[in-house]
Design a protein around this motif. Structure first.
Motif, PDB file in Angstrom:
ATOM      1  N   ALA A  57       1.472  -0.821   0.024  1.00  0.00           N
ATOM      2  CA  ALA A  57      -0.326   0.252   0.154  1.00  0.00           C
ATOM      3  C   ALA A  57       0.883   0.779  -0.205  1.00  0.00           C
ATOM      4  CB  ALA A  57      -0.885   0.205   1.610  1.00  0.00           C
ATOM      5  N   THR A  58       2.270   1.500   0.810  1.00  0.00           N
ATOM      6  CA  THR A  58       3.067   2.208   0.482  1.00  0.00           C
ATOM      7  C   THR A  58       3.680   2.544  -0.702  1.00  0.00           C
ATOM      8  OG1 THR A  58       3.428   2.504   3.365  1.00  0.00           O
ATOM      9  CG2 THR A  58       4.666   3.824   1.973  1.00  0.00           C
ATOM     10  N   VAL A  59       3.882   1.411  -1.399  1.00  0.00           N
ATOM     11  CA  VAL A  59       4.941   1.384  -2.126  1.00  0.00           C
ATOM     12  C   VAL A  59       3.770   1.943  -3.405  1.00  0.00           C
ATOM     13  CG1 VAL A  59       5.965   0.554  -4.296  1.00  0.00           C
ATOM     14  CG2 VAL A  59       6.695  -0.198  -1.712  1.00  0.00           C
ATOM     15  N   ILE A  60       2.159   1.675  -3.260  1.00  0.00           N
ATOM     16  CA  ILE A  60       1.556   1.886  -4.308  1.00  0.00           C
ATOM     17  C   ILE A  60       1.387   3.937  -4.460  1.00  0.00           C
ATOM     18  CG2 ILE A  60      -1.157   2.001  -5.070  1.00  0.00           C
ATOM     19  CD1 ILE A  60      -0.779  -0.988  -3.993  1.00  0.00           C
ATOM     20  N   SER A  61       0.913   4.098  -3.777  1.00  0.00           N
ATOM     21  CA  SER A  61       0.715   5.382  -2.797  1.00  0.00           C
ATOM     22  C   SER A  61       2.040   6.346  -3.571  1.00  0.00           C
ATOM     23  CB  SER A  61       1.214   5.748  -1.355  1.00  0.00           C
ATOM     24  OG  SER A  61       0.221   7.235  -1.238  1.00  0.00           O
ATOM     25  N   ALA A  62       3.625   6.256  -3.459  1.00  0.00           N
ATOM     26  CA  ALA A  62       4.709   6.682  -3.765  1.00  0.00           C
ATOM     27  C   ALA A  62       4.525   6.382  -5.490  1.00  0.00           C
ATOM     28  CB  ALA A  62       6.034   5.404  -3.381  1.00  0.00           C
ATOM     29  N   CYS A  63       4.293   5.601  -5.790  1.00  0.00           N
ATOM     30  CA  CYS A  63       3.798   5.296  -7.437  1.00  0.00           C
ATOM     31  C   CYS A  63       2.579   6.979  -7.414  1.00  0.00           C
ATOM     32  CB  CYS A  63       3.737   4.292  -8.373  1.00  0.00           C
ATOM     33  SG  CYS A  63       4.812   2.397  -8.380  1.00  0.00           S
ATOM     34  N   ALA A  64       1.252   6.656  -6.791  1.00  0.00           N
ATOM     35  CA  ALA A  64       0.486   8.194  -6.998  1.00  0.00           C
ATOM     36  C   ALA A  64       1.413   9.197  -7.317  1.00  0.00           C
ATOM     37  CB  ALA A  64      -0.596   7.394  -6.433  1.00  0.00           C
ATOM     38  N   HIS A  65       1.940   9.035  -6.150  1.00  0.00           N
ATOM     39  CA  HIS A  65       2.199  10.468  -6.669  1.00  0.00           C
ATOM     40  C   HIS A  65       3.314  11.197  -7.230  1.00  0.00           C
ATOM     41  CE1 HIS A  65       0.621  10.225  -2.644  1.00  0.00           C
ATOM     42  NE2 HIS A  65       1.105  11.653  -2.673  1.00  0.00           N
ATOM     43  N   LEU A  66       4.476   9.989  -8.557  1.00  0.00           N
ATOM     44  CA  LEU A  66       5.386  10.430  -8.670  1.00  0.00           C
ATOM     45  C   LEU A  66       4.802   9.996 -10.109  1.00  0.00           C
ATOM     46  CD1 LEU A  66       8.352   8.213  -7.229  1.00  0.00           C
ATOM     47  CD2 LEU A  66       8.468  10.763  -7.913  1.00  0.00           C
ATOM     48  N   GLY A  67       3.943   9.577 -10.476  1.00  0.00           N
ATOM     49  CA  GLY A  67       3.150   9.168 -11.262  1.00  0.00           C
ATOM     50  C   GLY A  67       3.564   7.967 -12.021  1.00  0.00           C
ATOM     51  N   ALA A  68       3.791   7.375 -11.460  1.00  0.00           N
ATOM     52  CA  ALA A  68       4.645   5.983 -12.412  1.00  0.00           C
ATOM     53  C   ALA A  68       3.912   5.253 -12.870  1.00  0.00           C
ATOM     54  CB  ALA A  68       5.563   6.209 -11.777  1.00  0.00           C
ATOM     55  N   LEU A  69       2.790   5.580 -13.377  1.00  0.00           N
ATOM     56  CA  LEU A  69       1.951   4.259 -14.038  1.00  0.00           C
ATOM     57  C   LEU A  69       2.737   2.802 -14.415  1.00  0.00           C
ATOM     58  CD1 LEU A  69      -0.925   3.376 -14.603  1.00  0.00           C
ATOM     59  CD2 LEU A  69      -0.934   3.925 -17.086  1.00  0.00           C
ATOM     60  N   ASP A  70       3.924   2.869 -14.961  1.00  0.00           N
ATOM     61  CA  ASP A  70       3.705   1.173 -15.227  1.00  0.00           C
ATOM     62  C   ASP A  70       4.743   0.854 -14.743  1.00  0.00           C
ATOM     63  OD1 ASP A  70       3.791   2.345 -18.370  1.00  0.00           O
ATOM     64  OD2 ASP A  70       5.651   2.788 -18.403  1.00  0.00           O
TER      65      ASP A  70
END
Length: 229
Positions: A107-120
Motif C-alpha cells: 500500500a505504501t509503495v503504490i501510494s509512492a507510485c501515485a505521487h510520482l505518476g509512475a503508471l508502468d
C-alpha cells in the motif's frame, strides 16, 4: 531498576520516541549494550515522524539485520517526507534481497507510485499483488484506486473500485475524486449519491471533490443546500 533487560530498554526507547522526544530516545539507544531489531525499528520510525530522514536513513544503513518491518518503516519514512523516488528505490532493493513485502509495504509503495505518476511501475506492482496471493483489502484497494486515477488511468481505477468486495471511506473518496479531476462531474455526483445510499459517512475530502463537480455542472448552490440539509 536494578537490572534492565532488552525488553525494558526497548520499552523506554519506544515511550520517548512515541511522544517525539528523540533526543532522550537516542541517549537510551546509545547506552544499550544489546539492541534488538524492534529497538532499531522504533528509532527509525520516531525519526521519520519528526521528518528527520537523514537520521532514520543512517540507522537503517547500520542495522545488523533487518526484517519486513524495518524495510517497510524505511519505505514509509521516505513516503511520509515526500521522497517517493527513494521509497521506490528501497522497495526495489528489498525485492532484490529476496525479502517478501506484506500488505502494508504494498500500500505504501503504490501510494509512492501515485505521487510520482509512475503508471508502468504501478501496473507492475498491481500484477505482483495478483500473482502473489495478496488480499485486495481496503488499504491496498484504495491505494490502487488513487494511484490509477492520479496516473490518468481512470478506467483501471474504477475497475479496481467496483471489484472490491469491501469499500471504506478512502475507497469512495478516491473514486469520487478521480472522476471529478478527470472532468466526469455527473458521474462523480452519481458516485456520491451511491455512497450515501450505502450509508458511508462523507468527510471534508468527499465534500471538496463533490463541490468541485458541482461547480463544473453549475450546481454549486444546490450542493451547498444538500450539505446543509
Amino acid at each position: 531498576m536494578p537490572e534492565r533487560d532488552a525488553f525494558a530498554w526497548t520499552t523506554m526507547v519506544s515511550s520517548h520516541a512515541r511522544v517525539g522526544d528523540m533526543s532522550s530516545a537516542r541517549i537510551l539507544f546509545d547506552e544499550m549494550e544489546e539492541r534488538n531489531i524492534t529497538t532499531w525499528n522504533t528509532m527509525i520510525d520516531g525519526y521519520a515522524r519528526l521528518g528527520n530522514v537523514e537520521s532514520a536513513e543512517l540507522l537503517f544503513n547500520h542495522m545488523p539485520t533487518r526484517d519486513i518491518i524495518s524495510w517497510t518503516t524505511m519505505i514509509d519514512c521516505y513516503s511520509q517526507n515526500k521522497k517517493f523516488g527513494e521509497a521506490l528505490a528501497v522497495f526495489n532493493d528489498m525485492r532484490m534481497k529476496g525479502i517478501s513485502p506484506d500488505e502494508v509495504t504494498m500500500a505504501t509503495v503504490i501510494s509512492a507510485c501515485a505521487h510520482l505518476g509512475a503508471l508502468d511501475l504501478g501496473k507492475e506492482i498491481h500484477l505482483y499483488i495478483l500473482q502473489n496471493g495478496f488480499d485486495l483489502d481496503v488499504y491496498i484497494g484504495s491505494a490502487l484506486i488513487d494511484m490509477y486515477a492520479k496516473c490518468g488511468a481512470l478506467d483501471r481505477s474504477l475497475l479496481v473500485f467496483f471489484k472490491l468486495q469491501d469499500k471504506n471511506l478512502f475507497c469512495w473518496n478516491s473514486a469520487i475524486e478521480g472522476l471529478a479531476v478527470h472532468g466526469f462531474a455527473k458521474e462523480a455526483l452519481a458516485m456520491f449519491s451511491k455512497m450515501e445510499r450505502e450509508k458511508i459517512k462523507p468527510n471534508g475530502v468527499t465534500f471538496v471533490s463533490v463541490l468541485s463537480s458541482c461547480t463544473m455542472q453549475g450546481l454549486l448552490k444546490k450542493a451547498v443546500g444538500d450539505f446543509q440539509a
